[in-house]
Design a protein around this motif. Structure first.
Motif, short mmCIF file in Angstrom:
data_model
loop_
_atom_site.label_atom_id
_atom_site.label_comp_id
_atom_site.label_asym_id
_atom_site.label_seq_id
_atom_site.Cartn_x
_atom_site.Cartn_y
_atom_site.Cartn_z
N VAL A 226 0.85 -1.19 0.00
CA VAL A 226 0.00 0.00 0.00
C VAL A 226 0.89 1.24 0.00
N ASN A 227 0.59 2.17 -0.88
CA ASN A 227 1.40 3.37 -1.03
C ASN A 227 0.48 4.53 -1.40
N SER A 228 0.98 5.72 -1.31
CA SER A 228 0.23 6.90 -1.75
C SER A 228 0.85 7.44 -3.03
N TYR A 229 0.01 8.01 -3.87
CA TYR A 229 0.52 8.62 -5.09
C TYR A 229 1.42 9.81 -4.74
N PRO A 230 2.44 10.06 -5.53
CA PRO A 230 3.28 11.23 -5.29
C PRO A 230 2.54 12.51 -5.67
N VAL A 231 2.88 13.59 -5.00
CA VAL A 231 2.43 14.92 -5.43
C VAL A 231 3.47 15.43 -6.43
N SER A 232 3.01 15.84 -7.59
CA SER A 232 3.93 16.29 -8.63
C SER A 232 4.26 17.77 -8.45
N ASP A 233 5.54 18.09 -8.44
CA ASP A 233 5.97 19.48 -8.41
C ASP A 233 5.78 20.08 -9.80
N VAL A 234 5.09 21.22 -9.85
CA VAL A 234 4.80 21.85 -11.14
C VAL A 234 5.25 23.31 -11.08
N PHE A 235 6.30 23.62 -11.82
CA PHE A 235 6.90 24.94 -11.79
C PHE A 235 6.88 25.60 -13.16
N THR A 236 6.99 26.93 -13.14
CA THR A 236 7.35 27.67 -14.34
C THR A 236 8.87 27.66 -14.44
N VAL A 237 9.37 27.28 -15.59
CA VAL A 237 10.82 27.25 -15.83
C VAL A 237 11.15 28.19 -16.97
N VAL A 238 12.19 29.01 -16.78
CA VAL A 238 12.60 29.97 -17.81
C VAL A 238 14.09 29.81 -18.08
N THR A 239 14.50 30.29 -19.24
CA THR A 239 15.92 30.28 -19.56
C THR A 239 16.63 31.42 -18.85
N LYS A 240 17.91 31.27 -18.64
CA LYS A 240 18.71 32.33 -18.01
C LYS A 240 18.70 33.58 -18.88
N SER A 241 18.73 33.40 -20.20
CA SER A 241 18.72 34.56 -21.10
C SER A 241 17.44 35.37 -20.98
N PHE A 242 16.30 34.67 -20.78
CA PHE A 242 15.04 35.40 -20.58
C PHE A 242 15.08 36.16 -19.26
N ALA A 243 15.53 35.50 -18.20
CA ALA A 243 15.58 36.14 -16.88
C ALA A 243 16.45 37.40 -16.93
N ASP A 244 17.53 37.35 -17.70
CA ASP A 244 18.44 38.49 -17.79
C ASP A 244 17.84 39.67 -18.53
N LYS A 245 16.98 39.39 -19.52
CA LYS A 245 16.44 40.48 -20.34
C LYS A 245 15.04 40.93 -19.92
N ALA A 246 14.36 40.14 -19.12
CA ALA A 246 12.94 40.39 -18.87
C ALA A 246 12.67 41.59 -17.97
N GLY A 247 13.63 41.98 -17.15
CA GLY A 247 13.41 43.12 -16.26
C GLY A 247 12.31 42.83 -15.26
N VAL A 248 11.41 43.83 -15.08
CA VAL A 248 10.35 43.67 -14.08
C VAL A 248 9.36 42.58 -14.45
N ALA A 249 9.31 42.19 -15.73
CA ALA A 249 8.42 41.10 -16.12
C ALA A 249 8.78 39.81 -15.41
N MET A 250 10.04 39.68 -15.05
CA MET A 250 10.47 38.48 -14.33
C MET A 250 9.86 38.44 -12.93
N ASP A 251 9.57 39.59 -12.36
CA ASP A 251 8.91 39.63 -11.05
C ASP A 251 7.54 38.97 -11.14
N TYR A 252 6.83 39.22 -12.25
CA TYR A 252 5.52 38.59 -12.48
C TYR A 252 5.67 37.08 -12.58
N VAL A 253 6.65 36.63 -13.36
CA VAL A 253 6.85 35.20 -13.57
C VAL A 253 7.19 34.50 -12.25
N LYS A 254 7.87 35.19 -11.36
CA LYS A 254 8.21 34.62 -10.05
C LYS A 254 7.01 34.58 -9.11
N ALA A 255 6.05 35.49 -9.33
CA ALA A 255 4.93 35.63 -8.39
C ALA A 255 3.70 34.81 -8.79
#
Length: 332
Positions: free
Chosen positions: A250-279
């Motif tokens: 007997v076991n329980s199903y795992p809870v799946s971690d579900v994240f937004t993932v972005v490239t480093k290049s996007f994070a570097d250029k996105a500016g304040v838009a990255m704050d939205y993606v983090k929130a």
């Protein structure tokens, strides 16, 4: 008065320049529109907010878990995967984060993706003693099999899905057959959904596998039952998820971690838009409701995204600055 007017014009000009700089800073963004509903809607929510709130130029590209991750990891394209179920790519994703290629942003599904055995809420309310799967199995009379009401049923995951294997193993581990239950092959996702809809239409009991977030759980209120044990990953990998495991526990199903993932290049250029993606994050209950609306209205991912923005402003306005929220509202 002329000085005041000049100051006002200067301030407006500086604000406009700041807005233009912000747009230029964000630039062109590519977002993966995954081929399942919750992720597709999330991609369109991001597109609308990034374009109208931050001045980005957004292109949506077709995506799926493994090919999208591989492309982001190897080619830095697309810039963003709004809903990546990271358990499937955990080891290479950890390496990509450590090596600075990718960034894990918001946990978009705040509760994670959940699986389990469920019963209708109306049945749970009428039988408050049923808290666990084991409790449910004490009442075979409440869960008639679709082809033979003299037998009880546990409805399995759709054919060909990995959850079909784990559900069959758990059915065996918990000795459900000895308690008068049969494991019903629903054939497909549509067949599984239809069995739930039929149970609610007839107000009869139903027990079986399902997951969230989904449209069905937005349309029909269901209660997830506990297996009475914590998830044992070692046991899960060695047996629970392995076809024809001879002695499953007997076991329980795992809870799946579900994240937004972005490239480093996007994070570097996105500016304040990255704050939205983090929130940005939402709970399964909200996603279920949006997907149910989408299903009932035969809406597209874009339709459902606009429905969410129109109907849930108390949620999404918390993800952005007030001036950004006003721009998004004006664009709706």
């Amino acid at each position: 008065m002329k000085k005041l007017l000049a100051s006002t014009i200067l301030a407006a000009g500086l604000y406009a320049l700041a807005g233009s700089a912000q747009a230029a800073e964000c630039g062109e963004v590519s977002i993966a529109e995954m081929n399942w509903a919750s992720a597709g809607v999330a991609a369109h929510v991001d597109k609308f907010i990034l374009e109208n709130g931050y001045g980005c130029t957004v292109t949506l590209v077709t995506g799926d878990t493994m090919p999208t991750f591989a492309s982001m990891n190897e080619k830095a394209q697309p810039d963003m995967a709004p809903e990546l179920w990271v358990n499937a790519v955990r080891t290479p994703l950890d390496a990509a984060i450590k090596e600075g290629r990718l960034i894990e942003a918001a946990k978009i599904l705040s509760e994670g993706g959940v699986e389990g055995w469920w019963i209708p809420k109306f049945l749970a309310d009428a039988n408050p003693d049923i808290k666990t799967v084991q409790d449910a199995l004490k009442h075979p009379e409440l869960f008639p099999a679709p082809e033979d009401a003299s037998k009880a049923a546990v409805h399995n995951c759709p054919s060909g899905w990995n959850c079909q294997v784990s559900t069959a193993n758990l059915f065996k581990a918990i000795d459900a057959e000895k308690l008068g239950f049969q494991l019903v092959d629903t054939g497909s996702a549509a067949g599984l959904d239809g069995s739930i809809a039929n149970a609610f239409a007839k107000k009869t009991g139903w027990l079986g596998y399902y997951w969230a977030p989904t449209a069905i759980l937005g349309k029909y209120e269901m209660t997830r039952l506990s297996f009475g044990v914590d998830h044992d990953k070692k046991e899960w990998d060695a047996c629970s998820a392995v076809p024809d495991c001879p002695s499953p526990k007997v076991n329980s199903y795992p809870v799946s971690d579900v994240f937004t993932v972005v490239t480093k290049s996007f994070a570097d250029k996105a500016g304040v838009a990255m704050d939205y993606v983090k929130a940005r994050k939402w709970d399964n209950g909200t996603v279920n409701k949006v997907l149910a609306w989408m299903d009932e209205n035969q809406g597209t991912n874009e339709d459902a995204a606009k429905h969410f923005l129109e109907e849930f402003p108390d949620m999404w306005t918390q993800w952005v600055a007030p001036d950004v929220a006003e721009k998004v509202k004006a664009a709706l």
